[in-house]
Write a protein that holds these residues in place. Structure first.
Motif, PDB file in Angstrom:
ATOM      1  N   LEU A   1       0.819  -1.211   0.000  1.00  0.00           N
ATOM      2  CA  LEU A   1       0.000   0.000   0.000  1.00  0.00           C
ATOM      3  C   LEU A   1       0.857   1.267   0.000  1.00  0.00           C
ATOM      4  O   LEU A   1       0.420   2.304  -0.486  1.00  0.00           O
ATOM      5  CB  LEU A   1      -0.938   0.016   1.214  1.00  0.00           C
TER       6      LEU A   1
ATOM      7  N   ARG B   1      -0.588   4.695   0.958  1.00  0.00           N
ATOM      8  CA  ARG B   1      -2.015   4.424   1.149  1.00  0.00           C
ATOM      9  C   ARG B   1      -2.292   3.721   2.463  1.00  0.00           C
ATOM     10  O   ARG B   1      -3.439   3.596   2.892  1.00  0.00           O
ATOM     11  CB  ARG B   1      -2.553   3.551   0.014  1.00  0.00           C
TER      12      ARG B   1
ATOM     13  N   CYS C   1      -5.624   2.587   5.622  1.00  0.00           N
ATOM     14  CA  CYS C   1      -5.827   1.149   5.450  1.00  0.00           C
ATOM     15  C   CYS C   1      -7.018   0.624   6.243  1.00  0.00           C
ATOM     16  O   CYS C   1      -7.881  -0.063   5.706  1.00  0.00           O
ATOM     17  CB  CYS C   1      -4.573   0.393   5.837  1.00  0.00           C
TER      18      CYS C   1
ATOM     19  N   ASP D   1     -10.377   1.868   4.872  1.00  0.00           N
ATOM     20  CA  ASP D   1     -10.626   1.263   3.561  1.00  0.00           C
ATOM     21  C   ASP D   1     -10.990  -0.200   3.700  1.00  0.00           C
ATOM     22  O   ASP D   1     -11.919  -0.697   3.049  1.00  0.00           O
ATOM     23  CB  ASP D   1      -9.384   1.410   2.666  1.00  0.00           C
TER      24      ASP D   1
ATOM     25  N   HIS E   1     -12.441  -1.181  -3.931  1.00  0.00           N
ATOM     26  CA  HIS E   1     -11.082  -0.744  -3.652  1.00  0.00           C
ATOM     27  C   HIS E   1     -10.177  -1.847  -4.182  1.00  0.00           C
ATOM     28  O   HIS E   1     -10.134  -2.949  -3.629  1.00  0.00           O
ATOM     29  CB  HIS E   1     -10.885  -0.566  -2.155  1.00  0.00           C
TER      30      HIS E   1
END
Lengths: 224, 224
Positions: A199, A202, A206, A209, B173
DNA sequence: CGGCTTGCTGACCATTTGGTAAATATCAGA
DNA sequence: TCTGATATTTACCAAATGGTCAGCAAGCCG
């Protein structure tokens, strides 16, 4: 000095801690040190597994000398056993809370997913300790798996199956649904290294998401 | 006797095999023995992890003496490295095959799920070897993760995102979709001990049931 | 303070572990 | 069949590891 005299009947089963729980009345120092040891041991065992971990490593991390650590626990295995014992209690809790009488079964299962994901993210070392033990064939907790864990899963699987038959959720294979929930949530603890590496930046979002993703996935799966 | 003289420039990187690949022309015995060693090592490493495994254990399982094993490989680490190296090639393949030009993206992703599940069930030891390595913080393959693996995932995640934007699949995602696929499929290899213990007799239809379940789950998730 | 329990240490021990060296056995090709 | 390369074994080593023990230091309580 209590180590040997304390075991007049070594039937082999009670290979647990020495002083730690031997006497009901723990001193302040006992409480502090055993806790420090267990924390350090959790760190080490969860990373390297039982066989790959050393007492020295644990002692060092706990800020004790090896003999001092062995003053509180009879052996490496004793620490590991206690850790696993404690783990399984908290481990089963999220599933135990799954309410058979829930009004909205889909929401109930999603809530379980959330509890599980939160646990994985809050207690990743515990998750890894468990993963390590299972990977090695669960030599030290097989009876816990085939006993309490299996019983609980059987029970909850029946509940889920009931919901499916009543048309309250879409038809699913209850056991594999549970496996999917375990797999997807624990993945974020056990494979954190990989997840973070992939990731990159990102990683910061985490958890959110993942929560969104899993909510969507299991909602779509379960909605009748 | 080639061990030391062979390393005149020990820059530290080339800690690989001794005879195994040193000479292009391998004898029959070399091929047989190195293969036996690697198979045994896969068994042992995948169960106990790197630190928890011993050379003696591997040698014994391969039917060799320890010095004899060390005649073929320079060190414990050399065996492990070679195993991981080989592993990653086959590991990336299923994802590599995900075709950006596929007519039916949902079917394409489901096909990927099937490939992954099949791999987990056919090569559980490889899956566990990988799991063990990641659990320990991926000390020996971190660069493979942040390199080739991340690149491939980035690439395929972009493909999936493209499909979502075109409305060919439901919005997801992409990274977490991939994680979910990895988690659910590898779970059957890594946690086989637990899965078998819980399913009991139902284990017999485990693969088919898992396949059905995952197909349903990801189809529902992805169908626009 | 005095004494008893609790806590801790340094030295030690047997076993295991990764790895080496030299001697010997086996094999494959001329 | 002989020979050089390949393969294997026995004996070994230093370090690491799990664990013990006798004795010393702290804490605690009357």
């Amino acid at each position: 000095m209590v180590s040997k005299p304390d075991k007049p009947a070594p039937i082999g089963e009670d290979v647990s801690l020495a002083r730690a729980a031997a006497s009901k009345t723990q001193t302040r120092i006992q409480r502090e040190k055993t806790e420090a040891i267990l924390t350090a041991a959790l760190d080490v065992f969860s990373t390297y597994g039982f066989r790959g971990s050393t007492i020295d490593q644990i002692a060092k991390q706990a800020g004790l000398s090896k003999p001092n650590l062995l003053y509180y626990f009879d052996s490496k295995e004793a620490i590991h056993s206690l850790l696993l014992e404690r783990l399984l209690e908290t481990w089963l809790e999220p599933l135990k809370k799954l309410d058979p009488a829930a009004d909205d079964p889909v929401a109930e299962i999603i809530a379980y997913v959330h509890r599980k994901l939160e646990m994985a993210c809050d207690y990743p070392r515990e998750s890894r300790l468990f993963a390590n033990e299972i990977l090695q064939g669960a030599p030290r907790i097989m009876d816990q798996i085939t006993g309490p864990l299996k019983d609980l899963v059987d029970e909850k699987a029946a509940v889920i199956e009931g919901w499916a038959e009543q048309g309250k959720i879409a038809p699913v294979h209850p056991y594999h649904l549970i496996f999917s929930i375990w797999a997807t949530t624990q993945h974020y603890a056990d494979f954190d290294t990989q997840v973070s590496a992939i990731l990159g930046e990102r990683s910061e979002t985490c958890f959110e998401d993942a929560c969104d993703h899993l909510t969507t996935m299991f909602t779509k799966l379960l909605r009748p």
